[in-house]
Each structure stands twice: as structure tokens, then as C-alpha cells.
Motif scaffolding. Structure first.
Motif, mmCIF file in Angstrom:
data_model
loop_
_atom_site.group_PDB
_atom_site.id
_atom_site.type_symbol
_atom_site.label_atom_id
_atom_site.label_comp_id
_atom_site.label_asym_id
_atom_site.label_seq_id
_atom_site.Cartn_x
_atom_site.Cartn_y
_atom_site.Cartn_z
ATOM 1 N N GLU A 224 0.837 -1.204 0.000
ATOM 2 C CA GLU A 224 0.000 0.000 0.000
ATOM 3 C C GLU A 224 0.871 1.253 0.000
ATOM 4 O OE1 GLU A 224 -4.278 -1.313 1.915
ATOM 5 O OE2 GLU A 224 -2.585 -1.058 3.256
ATOM 6 N N LYS A 225 1.954 1.171 0.750
ATOM 7 C CA LYS A 225 2.872 2.318 0.776
ATOM 8 C C LYS A 225 3.414 2.569 -0.641
ATOM 9 C CE LYS A 225 7.311 3.933 2.221
ATOM 10 N NZ LYS A 225 8.697 3.532 2.167
ATOM 11 N N LEU A 226 3.823 1.469 -1.273
ATOM 12 C CA LEU A 226 4.376 1.614 -2.630
ATOM 13 C C LEU A 226 3.323 2.152 -3.592
ATOM 14 C CD1 LEU A 226 6.446 -1.657 -2.723
ATOM 15 C CD2 LEU A 226 7.353 0.665 -2.775
ATOM 16 N N PHE A 227 2.101 1.660 -3.420
ATOM 17 C CA PHE A 227 1.025 2.131 -4.285
ATOM 18 C C PHE A 227 0.862 3.649 -4.145
ATOM 19 C CE2 PHE A 227 -3.334 3.274 -5.181
ATOM 20 C CZ PHE A 227 -3.553 2.640 -6.397
ATOM 21 N N ILE A 228 0.848 4.108 -2.889
ATOM 22 C CA ILE A 228 0.682 5.546 -2.643
ATOM 23 C C ILE A 228 1.843 6.317 -3.272
ATOM 24 C CG2 ILE A 228 0.597 7.327 -0.843
ATOM 25 C CD1 ILE A 228 -0.697 5.171 0.977
ATOM 26 N N GLU A 229 3.054 5.811 -3.063
ATOM 27 C CA GLU A 229 4.226 6.528 -3.579
ATOM 28 C C GLU A 229 4.279 6.526 -5.101
ATOM 29 O OE1 GLU A 229 7.549 6.215 -0.069
ATOM 30 O OE2 GLU A 229 7.503 4.664 -1.591
ATOM 31 N N ASP A 416 18.155 -6.785 -4.051
ATOM 32 C CA ASP A 416 18.740 -5.489 -4.417
ATOM 33 C C ASP A 416 18.413 -5.071 -5.845
ATOM 34 O OD1 ASP A 416 19.767 -5.674 -1.973
ATOM 35 O OD2 ASP A 416 21.870 -5.944 -2.562
ATOM 36 N N PHE A 417 18.444 -6.017 -6.758
ATOM 37 C CA PHE A 417 18.291 -5.680 -8.170
ATOM 38 C C PHE A 417 16.975 -4.933 -8.479
ATOM 39 C CE2 PHE A 417 16.737 -7.100 -12.417
ATOM 40 C CZ PHE A 417 17.563 -6.289 -13.167
ATOM 41 N N PRO A 418 15.825 -5.468 -8.004
ATOM 42 C CA PRO A 418 14.580 -4.726 -8.300
ATOM 43 C C PRO A 418 14.618 -3.304 -7.747
ATOM 44 C CG PRO A 418 14.085 -6.891 -7.429
ATOM 45 C CD PRO A 418 15.563 -6.700 -7.245
ATOM 46 N N TYR A 419 15.183 -3.157 -6.544
ATOM 47 C CA TYR A 419 15.255 -1.829 -5.938
ATOM 48 C C TYR A 419 16.172 -0.916 -6.749
ATOM 49 C CZ TYR A 419 16.233 1.850 -2.595
ATOM 50 O OH TYR A 419 16.379 3.071 -2.009
ATOM 51 N N ARG A 420 17.318 -1.469 -7.184
ATOM 52 C CA ARG A 420 18.269 -0.675 -7.954
ATOM 53 C C ARG A 420 17.652 -0.245 -9.298
ATOM 54 N NH1 ARG A 420 21.040 1.906 -8.052
ATOM 55 N NH2 ARG A 420 22.951 1.334 -9.143
ATOM 56 N N ILE A 502 6.419 1.937 -14.884
ATOM 57 C CA ILE A 502 7.069 0.682 -15.278
ATOM 58 C C ILE A 502 8.053 0.256 -14.184
ATOM 59 C CG2 ILE A 502 8.606 -0.387 -16.968
ATOM 60 C CD1 ILE A 502 5.921 0.096 -18.165
ATOM 61 N N SER A 503 8.791 1.253 -13.661
ATOM 62 C CA SER A 503 9.764 0.880 -12.641
ATOM 63 C C SER A 503 9.037 0.372 -11.400
ATOM 64 C CB SER A 503 10.664 2.066 -12.298
ATOM 65 O OG SER A 503 9.914 3.097 -11.726
ATOM 66 N N GLY A 504 7.877 0.969 -11.117
ATOM 67 C CA GLY A 504 7.081 0.494 -9.994
ATOM 68 C C GLY A 504 6.646 -0.937 -10.226
ATOM 69 N N PHE A 508 7.287 -4.349 -8.101
ATOM 70 C CA PHE A 508 6.190 -5.199 -7.652
ATOM 71 C C PHE A 508 6.411 -6.639 -8.106
ATOM 72 C CE2 PHE A 508 3.298 -2.848 -5.349
ATOM 73 C CZ PHE A 508 3.058 -1.617 -5.908
ATOM 74 N N SER A 509 6.774 -6.767 -9.374
ATOM 75 C CA SER A 509 6.872 -8.116 -9.922
ATOM 76 C C SER A 509 7.971 -8.893 -9.227
ATOM 77 C CB SER A 509 7.128 -8.050 -11.420
ATOM 78 O OG SER A 509 8.390 -7.481 -11.648
ATOM 79 N N ALA A 510 9.070 -8.199 -8.960
ATOM 80 C CA ALA A 510 10.177 -8.891 -8.317
ATOM 81 C C ALA A 510 9.782 -9.325 -6.910
ATOM 82 C CB ALA A 510 11.388 -7.976 -8.261
ATOM 83 N N LEU A 511 8.963 -8.509 -6.272
ATOM 84 C CA LEU A 511 8.545 -8.859 -4.921
ATOM 85 C C LEU A 511 7.381 -9.853 -4.942
ATOM 86 C CD1 LEU A 511 8.698 -5.354 -3.247
ATOM 87 C CD2 LEU A 511 10.275 -7.254 -2.925
ATOM 88 N N GLY A 512 6.890 -10.118 -6.108
ATOM 89 C CA GLY A 512 5.834 -11.106 -6.230
ATOM 90 C C GLY A 512 4.440 -10.545 -6.005
ATOM 91 N N PHE A 513 4.311 -9.199 -5.983
ATOM 92 C CA PHE A 513 2.977 -8.642 -5.764
ATOM 93 C C PHE A 513 2.144 -8.630 -7.043
ATOM 94 C CE2 PHE A 513 5.177 -6.441 -2.212
ATOM 95 C CZ PHE A 513 4.494 -7.102 -1.211
ATOM 96 N N LEU A 514 2.826 -8.438 -8.142
ATOM 97 C CA LEU A 514 2.092 -8.401 -9.402
ATOM 98 C C LEU A 514 2.752 -9.340 -10.412
ATOM 99 C CD1 LEU A 514 1.384 -4.628 -10.106
ATOM 100 C CD2 LEU A 514 -0.293 -6.412 -9.762
#
Lengths: 639, 185
Positions: A224-229, A416-420, A502-504, A508-514
Motif C-alpha cells: 500500500e505504501k508503494l502504491f501511494i508513492e 537489491d536488483f529490483p530496488y536498484r 514501469i519501474s514500480g 512489484f513483480s520482483a517482490l511477487g505482488f504483481l
């Protein structure tokens, strides 16, 4: 059998339109002057409204009906501009329940499972109904406003097939009616595939504000935090509020704690968003009366709408456009006067003929300018794509360098990679956005200068008028192609936000949310490298990862740039359209001056002189209001 | 060919209509200026019913909110709806027993009884014209529309405008809105 009425839309037409109908029908036979329809001055102040009305009346008086109609349209657009609020959040957070409670009626379907499958717009209309639009935004169904009408429009009914259309719910609502509000109920954020997530992203770009709905049973998750940001803050949505639902589902003694937790979390994440509890709730000790109740939420909406900056934008926009139109008319009237002063019939005819030729040439120049501007758009796209390539190479190099120095490759790759990638693409978005805006600004300046030049080379009489009457001291025919104030902010952020979204998604995808990596053609994280792979020798792993980085980073960027390119083209198209409108106004005014000179009568010159004086007075009034707006705007900015 | 419609005749017929009599609109209520609507491509006329109460003082007759609506299809004069606005959500905060204004209001104070009657009759003729034109039985010019708008804006009690707006937005914006109200929530 019922008699069919002759004109079913008759009562929807305002006086002006009805006039046209009767004229077409030949009822009156004569062309009559129209009285402007005055709509609710919601987005503009009474002072501005009154100036516009006076200007419209004056233009009808001087028989520049088309110009008067244009100002009427501008005025209606400004007045009727809806304030759109999206209701967003993850699925089953109570978004739809909130809307039902806001309107104090059950008109949207709710259940314990994810329910809202399509974007649902809610607008006021005394004729209540549901309209279903297909993916091309074409209305294909009208239904009665009842729960049965929703049967095939909820998530459970799509069975894996997506419905890409939209639903428009028309309800009778005082709240919507008096404030020109529109709400959008969105499907749950965690419930979306990539296409629909992008679609909602696009809708959010057109919104003025958003209500973020979170549930007390799982308050403010990381996603949710990421969604807001990513989707709200990054898109510069100016008005946000957060509501906590389902507080009644947790014990009374824990409720205050949940609210405090949410408030603290927002503070900790540096998100300055007001929090409300929309329903009256029983508290054990600490109460939050100041933020509880639907009235408080409505009060927040009222503050958004009444925000002086928003009204100032509307006013400036409509007044600048009006000023241009008045200037066109003044210019045309001056020409009429000068032409009429020429008493020699032969000379007058020669002047008219010369003017007609010049007009024809001017039209060609206008067309040529449009083509040149389209070329500039293509050049700008090319420039940005080449910049994106440079970014892609640099990002790839940086990430490959990091891989070659990382000790725990699996951890680096999955965490790290998705964040980077997100950080790199965010930086790239900012860089490209700024380059694009600078290029657009240059091109707009060029376009404006060219148009001004065209005007001056073709309006010979106007130069005299400047000297003689100081009527055109502030004449700036290029004003139109500055971006419309209302759209300026939104447009500016559209280009980079495609990259951001796209970066968002990548994160998400790397974290498995989407689960969207597959649809993007990009694999990240553990999804593509098995445990076996990470069991290999470290050097072999490094090489593989470097290859994967070299493959997927440019792919990310290419995907995002496709969207950015589309938006960039839209910006240029807007500028060309704006200039085209200006061109039409100018040509209409010029044509009117030629037409009117042919029916010039004795004594009309004095009348023209009088009209010119009145127009000058209108110009002065509008300009003084514009100066006041500028002053107010800069004061509120400094505050 | 549709027969010519007359609003005065409709009002007269309405008083003896069985359906209307069964609606039991209380004594003392009288029809206000009707609202014209198009429903499913059929022309309809809505008579709003409201109460006036004399106080014995000149220009101080109390005007109460519009309470009932009778909807009729034209030209058949078939009653297709009756509504007690007390039960409509939008009017839930209205006290129908509380007066909202006075008759005569400022715009008509300058007219004597005869002059008022002349304006009223003229307005009724404009209603007839628009109804007949929409039923394909005559013309309704721009001048007619402008005049009807003017007359309605003179004759209708300003205190009733918001009710007219709530009942029918299209009719309100076409004929009644002066466009200088301030709005907000």
C-alpha cells in the motif's frame, strides 16, 4: 400509443441552440441575436463571470456571433470542469462500501470477495441509469440503476476474461450536483494485470484527487505504501486523503491503536496525508471525533474544491483565451473602420481583394507551420529515444559492475536488483522528463514566434492601429499555444510517469505482488533463476546475471519509452490543436471584417469607433483581473 | 394531426380527473407553473402543487414549498405519475409546513391585478405554443422562447426556484436559471 415528441432534446438545449433549431426550421425566417446561456459559476468568481458575460454580449452586439459563441464555450468548459476524485486501494478494502455510504444508498455492488471489475464513474444526473462503455469508449448499453444490472459486471462474472471498458453510473446526488464532483470507483490494486494497472494509472493522471482506502484489519501494508508513492505521490496528484474502513471488525479497545499506528506510519514514511474514519464508531477510551464521520470527509472534499489556486487556474485560463478573442475582434474591427474610411470605391475594392489574397496565403502559412511542428515532434521523440539508449547503456554497465562485486548473488538478484532498477529508472525518468520539457518549451517558443510573425506580416492595418489607437499594446497572437494552464501541470508529469509506473511494476513483480513480468517480456528475481542456478560456480552465475541485466534493462526502458513517446506526441498534438483554434478564430475575425465591409453603411464608422472603445474597456478589465490573479497566485505560492 | 393543446383546458380537465381526485391532494393546494419534460420521447407536463396562505396583509401571503407533483402525458392528458415530495430523498430536510416566501414577490409588486393577469395569460399562451410546436402542431420561435423565459423569471416565486431545479434540471436551466447564483458544498 404515445405520441413522439418532435425534438426529444428540446429541453436540454439552451436558448442559443434552440435559436438555431428554429432558424433551421424557418419559423422566424430572420436571423436573430441570441442571449448567452449562463451556467453555474462554480469554478470562476462572480467578477470573472460578469466580465465574460459582458464580453459575450458585446460581441453579439458587434455581430461577431462566432467569437461570442467561442467565449461561451470556454466559459462553459471552465464552469463545467468536473472535479474528479478516484477511490483507490487494494482489493476488498471497502472502496465501494465507502461510496455507497457517501451517497447514503446501496447502488454499487459489494461482497466479501473482490467485486469491482471495471472502472466505475459516478456522476450526477436526474435521469438515473447505468451506461456501459466498451474499450473504445463507445457506449454500447444503457441499464436501469439497480443491483440486477451489475450481474455481469462484477469480477466473478468475467471468468478470467478482461472487460476493458468503463461503466458510468448516473445518480441523482446533491453532493455531485452542487460541486460538479465526479467519483471513480477503481478495481482493487492488487487485483490487476498489467494492462489494467496501466489503465488505472492513466485514469489517475486525469484525476484531481484520490481517496485511499485501507482496512483496519490489515492497515498500511508495504504494498500500500508503494502504491501511494508510485501511483499517487509520483503522479503529483494534488489532493489526497486516507480513510480507514472496517474498524468495526476489530475489538473496540484496539481501534484507537490502529488509527494511531496508521497516523504514525504515514509520519514515518513522510507522507503528509490526512486520515479520516468515515463511519461513526464506538471507541473504548481515546476517541477521534475530529476525524470521524462522513461529514468530515465531505468537508475535506469541499476544501479541495474551494482551493483558491484551482479557481485561479480556471480563471486565468478562460480569461487569457477571452483576451485573445477580444484582440482578434478589435483587430478586425479596426480594419473594417480603415477600409470603410476609404471613400474611393475602386480603391476600397482593391483593398478588399488584396486582403482576401493575403488571407488565402495566410491559411497556407498556417498549414505549413503545422507540418513543421509535427516534424519537431518527431525530432523530439528521436532525441529522447537516443537519450534513453544512453541511459540504458549506463544503467546496464552500473548494474553489471555491482554484480561483479556482489558477494551474495542470489540475495542481490532477488532483493537489491529490483530496488536498484527502480532507483535507476526513477532517475532516468526525472532526467528524460526534464530534457523533454526543455525541448517542448523551445519548440513552443519557436511556434509562438512563427505565428506572431505570420500575424504581423499579414495584418498590415493593425500596425497602424497600434500607433494610432494603442489598441494592441498587449496583442500577443501566440498566447494560445502556451499550454493551457489547467493541463500544464498534468501534462508535464505524464511523460516521466510512464517510466515511473514501469519501474514500480518492476519492483512489484520482483517482490511477487504483481505477476506481470511475463507480460512485459521481462523476468526478474528468483522467477527465472532456479535454486540449481545459484548452486553453480559464482563466476558462472555472475556472467549469467550480467547477460540477463544486459537483456532486461534495455527492455524495461524500451517498454517505458513507448508509452512516453505516445504521451509526448499528445503534448505536441495539443499545441498544434491549440494553435489551430487560434488560427480559426483569427481567420473568422478576418473573414468577418471582409464580409462586413461589403455591407458598410454611412454612419457606421462612428459606431465601430464606439465598439472599439468598449472592447478596449473589456480588454483593460480582463487584463487587470489577470494581473490580480498573478498577484494572488504568487502570494499563495509564497505562503 | 394532433389536436391543439391548451394548458388552461388541461388544468380544467385535471380537476375532474378520477385519478387526480383519488390522489387526495389536500384542499388549499393549487397548481404552480408547470414543468415540461420529455420522457421516452413523449412530451409530459408536470403540475407542481403548493399551498398559499393569506395573512390579511397585502403582499404577505405565505408561500409553502411545492409538495405534490402530478405528471401527465401529452396530448392524451393521461396521468402517468403522482408524487408526494415529502418522501423523496432530496427533500428530506424540507419542512413542508414552513413557508418559504411571500406572494407577491418583488418582481411582480409593481403590477396591478390586471397587469399580472395579462402577464400570466401571455405565459400560458407561450406554454401552449411550445407544447403544440413539440407535438408538431405549430411554431415556437426564438422570440417565444426568450419571452417565456422572461415571463417565468418574473412570475415564479424566487423561493420556489430551488425546488424547480431539484425536480427538473433541464427545464430549470432552459427557462429559470438567471446564472448568477453562487454555489458550493
Amino acid at each position: 400509443m404515445a405520441y413522439k415528441v418532435k425534438d426529444p432534446e428540446f429541453f436540454k438545449k439552451r436558448l442559443k441552440e434552440a435559436d438555431q433549431t428554429t432558424e433551421e426550421e424557418g419559423a422566424s425566417g430572420e436571423k436573430e441575436k441570441t442571449t448567452p446561456f449562463r451556467a453555474k459559476p462554480l469554478n470562476i468568481s462572480t467578477a470573472v463571470d460578469s466580465v465574460l458575460t459582458d464580453t459575450i454580449k458585446l460581441l453579439y452586439e458587434v455581430e461577431y456571433a462566432k467569437m461570442a459563441e467561442e467565449i461561451e464555450k470556454l466559459r462553459e468548459n471552465a464552469v463545467r470542469e468536473r472535479f474528479t476524485i478516484a477511490v483507490v486501494g487494494e482489493f476488498s478494502r471497502g472502496k465501494t462500501t465507502f461510496l455507497n455510504q457517501l451517497f447514503e444508498r446501496e447502488f454499487l455492488p459489494v461482497s466479501n470477495l473482490p467485486t469491482t471489475a471495471v472502472l466505475t464513474r459516478i456522476r450526477h444526473d436526474s435521469d438515473e441509469k447505468i451506461e456501459v462503455f466498451d474499450e473504445k469508449n463507445k457506449k454500447n448499453q444503457e441499464r436501469e440503476l439497480s443491483m440486477e444490472s451489475w450481474e455481469d459486471l462484477t469480477v466473478q462474472n468475467f471468468g478470467g476474461e478482461d472487460f476493458d471498458g468503463e461503466v458510468l453510473v448516473k445518480i441523482h446526488s446533491e453532493l455531485l450536483l452542487h460541486s460538479n464532483l465526479e467519483f471513480i470507483d477503481t478495481p482493487g490494486a492488487g487485483d490487476l494485470d498489467e494492462t489494467r494497472a496501466k489503465g488505472i494509472g492513466d485514469v489517475l493522471l486525469g484525476c484531481d484527487g484520490a481517496v485511499i482506502v485501507i482496512s483496519a484489519t490489515s492497515p498500511l501494508s508495504l504494498s500500500e505504501k508503494l502504491f501511494i508513492e508510485e501511483r499517487l505521490i509520483a503522479r503529483k496528484l494534488p489532493f489526497l486523503l486516507l480513510i480507514i474502513t472496517k474498524l468495526d471488525m476489530i475489538p473496540p479497545e484496539e481501534r484507537a491503536g490502529v488509527v494511531q499506528y496508521v497516523v504514525n506510519k504515514l509520519k514515518q514514511w513522510k507522507l503528509d496525508i490526512p486520515v479520516y474514519i468515515p463511519y461513526d464508531i464506538e471507541w473504548s477510551e481515546t476517541t477521534y471525533d475530529n476525524i470521524t464521520g462522513m461529514d468530515k470527509v465531505k468537508g475535506e472534499f469541499a476544501r479541495w474544491i474551494a482551493n483558491p489556486l484551482r479557481m485561479a487556474l480556471h480563471e486565468t485560463w478562460v480569461m487569457e483565451k477571452t483576451l485573445d478573442i477580444v484582440n482578434h475582434v478589435s483587430s478586425s474591427l479596426t480594419e473594417r473602420k480603415l477600409l470603410a474610411e476609404e471613400r474611393d470605391q475602386a480603391k476600397q475594392e482593391a483593398l478588399i481583394s488584396e486582403k482576401k489574397q493575403k488571407l488565402a496565403r495566410a491559411q497556407l502559412v498556417w498549414g505549413d507551420l503545422r507540418i513543421q511542428m509535427q516534424r519537431k515532434c518527431t525530432e523530439c521523440c528521436k532525441l529522447l529515444l537516443s537519450q534513453a539508449d544512453v541511459y540504458a547503456a549506463a544503467i546496464t554497465e552500473r548494474l553489471q559492475y555491482e554484480v561483479s562485486h556482489a558477494n551474495h548473488l542470489e540475495k542481490w538478484w532477488t532483493e537489491d536488483f529490483p530496488y536498484r532498477v527502480k532507483i535507476e529508472l526513477t532517475n532516468m525518468a526525472v532526467g528524460i522528463n526534464s530534457a523533454a520539457l526543455s525541448q517542448i518549451e523551445n519548440d513552443a517558443r519557436w511556434y509562438r514566434a512563427k505565428i506572431k510573425q505570420t500575424f504581423q506580416s499579414y495584418i498590415l492595418y493593425q500596425r497602424q492601429a497600434i500607433v494610432d489607437k494603442t489598441l494592441f499594446g498587449n496583442f500577443d497572437p501566440g498566447r494560445d499555444i502556451e499550454f493551457e494552464n489547467l493541463d500544464r501541470q498534468r501534462t508535464a508529469f505524464k511523460i516521466g510517469s510512464a517510466v515511473l509506473s514501469i519501474s514500480g511494476c518492476a519492483l512489484f513483480s520482483a517482490l511477487g505482488f504483481l505477476p506481470i513480468a511475463a507480460t512485459m517480456g521481462v523476468g526478474t528475481g528468483a522467477a527465472i533463476f532456479s535454486e540449481k542456478f545459484f548452486g553453480r560456480k559464482i563466476e558462472a552465475q555472475r556472467e549469467e546475471l550480467k547477460k540477463e541485466i544486459a537483456r532486461c534493462v534495455p527492455l524495461f526502458i524500451r517498454n517505458s519509452m513507448e508509452e512516453s513517446e505516445r504521451r509526448l506526441e499528445a503534448v505536441y498534438r495539443n499545441m498544434i490543436d491549440e494553435a489551430h483554434k487560434s488560427e480559426q478564430a483569427w481567420l473568422n475575425a478576418q473573414q468577418a471584417s471582409i464580409d462586413n465591409i461589403c455591407i458598410q453603411k454611412d454612419g457606421q464608422n462612428a459606431k465601430i469607433q464606439e465598439f472599439l472603445a468598449k472592447l478596449q474597456w473589456q480588454t483593460d478589465t480582463i487584463q487587470s483581473l489577470l494581473i490580480q490573479e498573478d498577484k494572488d497566485e504568487s502570494e499563495s505560492y509564497h505562503e | 394531426m394532433v389536436r391543439t393543446v391548451s394548458i388552461e383546458r388541461i388544468k380544467k380537465n385535471l380537476k375532474t380527473n378520477g385519478f387526480f381526485l383519488n390522489c387526495k391532494i389536500p384542499i388549499g393546494y393549487t397548481a404552480g407553473f408547470p414543468i415540461l419534460q420529455v420522457r421516452n420521447e413523449s412530451l409530459c407536463i408536470l403540475f407542481p402543487y403548493l399551498k398559499y396562505q393569506t395573512t390579511g396583509e397585502i403582499d404577505r401571503t405565505l408561500v409553502f414549498p411545492v409538495r405534490y407533483g402530478i405528471l401527465m402525458e401529452l396530448p392524451t392528458e393521461k396521468i402517468i405519475g403522482f408524487e408526494d415530495y415529502e418522501y423523496r430523498e432530496i427533500f428530506k430536510n424540507i419542512d413542508f409546513n414552513k413557508p418559504v416566501g411571500f406572494f407577491r414577490h418583488d418582481a411582480v409588486k409593481k403590477y396591478n391585478r390586471e397587469q399580472y393577469k395579462t402577464l400570466y395569460d401571455e405565459l400560458m399562451k407561450e406554454y401552449d405554443k411550445v407544447i403544440n410546436a413539440l407535438l408538431g402542431n405549430g411554431n415556437y420561435s426564438f422570440d417565444d422562447e426568450r419571452r417565456m423565459r422572461e415571463l417565468l423569471q418574473i412570475l415564479i416565486e424566487p423561493s420556489l426556484l430551488s425546488v424547480y431545479q431539484a425536480i427538473d434540471m433541464d427545464f430549470y436551466y432552459k427557462y429559470l436559471s438567471k446564472g448568477d447564483e453562487s454555489y458550493g458544498i
